[in-house]
Design an enzyme around this catalytic site. Sequence first.
Site, PDB file in Angstrom:
ATOM      1  N   HIS A  47       0.871  -1.240  -0.151  1.00  0.00           N
ATOM      2  CA  HIS A  47      -0.011  -0.104  -0.004  1.00  0.00           C
ATOM      3  C   HIS A  47       0.792   1.178   0.138  1.00  0.00           C
ATOM      4  CE1 HIS A  47      -3.373   2.083   2.284  1.00  0.00           C
ATOM      5  NE2 HIS A  47      -3.283   2.885   1.011  1.00  0.00           N
ATOM      6  N   ALA A  49      -4.712   8.157  -3.631  1.00  0.00           N
ATOM      7  CA  ALA A  49      -5.919   7.485  -3.486  1.00  0.00           C
ATOM      8  C   ALA A  49      -6.944   8.818  -3.081  1.00  0.00           C
ATOM      9  CB  ALA A  49      -5.943   6.829  -2.055  1.00  0.00           C
ATOM     10  N   HIS A  56     -10.645   1.310  -1.212  1.00  0.00           N
ATOM     11  CA  HIS A  56     -10.130   2.397  -0.636  1.00  0.00           C
ATOM     12  C   HIS A  56     -10.734   3.653  -1.299  1.00  0.00           C
ATOM     13  CE1 HIS A  56      -7.082   5.296   0.608  1.00  0.00           C
ATOM     14  NE2 HIS A  56      -6.047   4.438   0.683  1.00  0.00           N
ATOM     15  N   TYR A  85     -11.787   7.707   5.566  1.00  0.00           N
ATOM     16  CA  TYR A  85     -10.713   6.501   5.263  1.00  0.00           C
ATOM     17  C   TYR A  85     -11.244   5.197   6.046  1.00  0.00           C
ATOM     18  CZ  TYR A  85      -7.476   8.855   2.167  1.00  0.00           C
ATOM     19  OH  TYR A  85      -6.456   9.257   1.045  1.00  0.00           O
ATOM     20  N   HIS A  91      -5.730   0.253   6.164  1.00  0.00           N
ATOM     21  CA  HIS A  91      -5.763   1.086   7.083  1.00  0.00           C
ATOM     22  C   HIS A  91      -6.187  -0.182   8.430  1.00  0.00           C
ATOM     23  CE1 HIS A  91      -7.453   3.678   4.024  1.00  0.00           C
ATOM     24  NE2 HIS A  91      -5.968   4.099   4.006  1.00  0.00           N
ATOM     25  N   GLU A 137       1.334   2.660   3.778  1.00  0.00           N
ATOM     26  CA  GLU A 137       0.443   3.843   3.069  1.00  0.00           C
ATOM     27  C   GLU A 137       1.512   4.953   2.846  1.00  0.00           C
ATOM     28  OE1 GLU A 137      -2.259   4.909   5.976  1.00  0.00           O
ATOM     29  OE2 GLU A 137      -3.537   6.285   4.727  1.00  0.00           O
ATOM     30  N   ARG A 153       2.823  12.198   8.200  1.00  0.00           N
ATOM     31  CA  ARG A 153       4.025  11.896   7.718  1.00  0.00           C
ATOM     32  C   ARG A 153       5.203  12.514   8.720  1.00  0.00           C
ATOM     33  NH1 ARG A 153       3.287  14.263   1.514  1.00  0.00           N
ATOM     34  NH2 ARG A 153       1.446  13.084   0.856  1.00  0.00           N
TER      35      ARG A 153
END
Lengths: 342, 342
Positions: free
Chosen positions: A6, A71, A181, A197, A226, A287, A293
């Site tokens: 992913h 996505a 997704h 999500y 997720h 992901e 991040r």
Amino acid sequence: MIIDCHGHFTTAPKALAAWREQQIKAFGEGVRVSPDELEITDDEIRAAIENGQLKLQTERGTDLSVFSPGAGKMAHHYGDERTSLDWSRVANDLIARVCGLFPDRFVGACQLPQSPGDALETSVRNSVEELERCVEELGFVGCLLNPDPSDGYYQAPPLTDKVYYPIYEKMVELDVPAMIHVAMSRNDALQGTCAHYLAGDTAAFMQLCTSDLFKDFPELRLVIPHGGGAVPYHWGRYRGFMQDKGLPPLEEAVLGNVFFDTCVYHRRGLELLLDVIPAENVLFASEMIGAVRGVDPETGRHFDDVKFLLDGIDMTDEDRAAVYGGNALRVFGRLKSRRVTE
Amino acid sequence: MIIDCHGHFTTAPKALAAWREQQIKAFGEGVRVSPDELEITDDEIRAAIENGQLKLQTERGTDLSVFSPGAGKMAHHYGDERTSLDWSRVANDLIARVCGLFPDRFVGACQLPQSPGDALETSVRNSVEELERCVEELGFVGCLLNPDPSDGYYQAPPLTDKVYYPIYEKMVELDVPAMIHVAMSRNDALQGTCAHYLAGDTAAFMQLCTSDLFKDFPELRLVIPHGGGAVPYHWGRYRGFMQDKGLPPLEEAVLGNVFFDTCVYHRRGLELLLDVIPAENVLFASEMIGAVRGVDPETGRHFDDVKFLLDGIDMTDEDRAAVYGGNALRVFGRLKSRRVTE
């Protein structure tokens, strides 16, 4: 081999977002922007990947990413079915270029040109064609399937509706799985990465639990990202629900076809996932570069450095090998033949 | 004292559902059904409670339930704001009768006469009045606040929108919390108890994380049911999100005002909840009699016998006392004075 199932090209050169913005604007004015108008050089792609995903792969010790367009940016509600088709081709072609430049590190999964509302059925036909193109011509091994092409208002039928069956027929024929997704949320009540999500993941799981989809497609394989949304945390609720309704146990009803990724950004959550869900149903993923991040001050590592977290969790060697790559080779059937033939 | 902060009168005498059905049907025909047309005797209420919630309270060793109308049955999308108002009064009056018949075992929380769409603002004014009536005249200690009065399509603004502020002003004035609880889902893509419920919890949490609501109402207290939806399982994702956005840590941003209940129906889920969320933010609850009614073959106990599960989990005496009742006395401020004065 450690396979991250992913990853998204969220760091794509700015020209991509500019083209998309132009496309949406032009649609409002009744015109189309040609995919040919997008200009991105190989050097720009290399720079984006080498300073982004490739750098992190190397730092974290992962080998291969199943790589798809951003996505959230799929944003299926914009324009019409042609808008979605043009945009999907542009986004998927760019992924193919990444995979061509870094063939040992990235393998493609495509976005599908879905559309909500009246365009749904046509968009399914287009999705079948785009899936075939991406797999057969571009060498992709999977796709992203959006359970809410209305982008935050849940205005499409469940994924188990027969309107989607042509996609599943093609997936089975091509031996590719889908990651369920959602895209962006355009709903102020439903934040994207931390609400929509996870809501989409959870909603899709229940659609699968209460349908005959896997009786109709026993070979179909679906990955819920997720960490499965809210599902593993509420596994008892789902077990109890199935029993109350006289449905088969979850193992029998869905776990032959449904897999969860490991995009859960703290150790306790990952421990629960691995305790509750059989190891053969869990696929390593981060992901990356995605929703979160920053660096977790509690660990000194990036929140999405899931490999670091998993390395610290006790597992049998067999389970670890399955989660880190073995399961991905099974679920993404074309990945295996691709690697073997290289 | 062990306080279950989340119980619903899902076993109400059948006349209640018949009245509601009649009300909805009549609305379609342009007429109203009077609340006075509902006839339920005290004996019928006693039978429903004694064979249902009271029996289970006694068997499981819990003392007091914060008791509200069936949440799914609130179904705010039906009719207009007057439909919701009449129905809420009927449902809340019945809860008051339960509490009057079993004053040591049940204390009321009301449903609010919310409505979606154009009726939202009027329905908020009605909700303020109904909340005041329930607390001041009927002795209730809390309310249910539905983040999606469209019942499955998320078509209302976030709960942090100023349109809802009159409810929060009244809650603070009256010293009562709200449990954020969606009603039914009328959306085939979003199953009720195992998808919409958890999606609503998760969406609401994110609304709170990204707003100034608690700056405007520092005394406001909100309970997120069903173990907080997907939130504790994804606590790392939320921590990372807040940090990425330059927002305060979750402890500071929301944990002074937001509480999670323990309606998680397996031990591993409850362990995660208690590991991740500070004990002072966790309130014992079983959603009884609710979403899942069967016996778990793995434990031989009902899935929703959360007390049994929690009894088996290691906690300090102090934390256990807080989770089992101390926190509820703090969050439901009127509960404390009510018990003290008895």
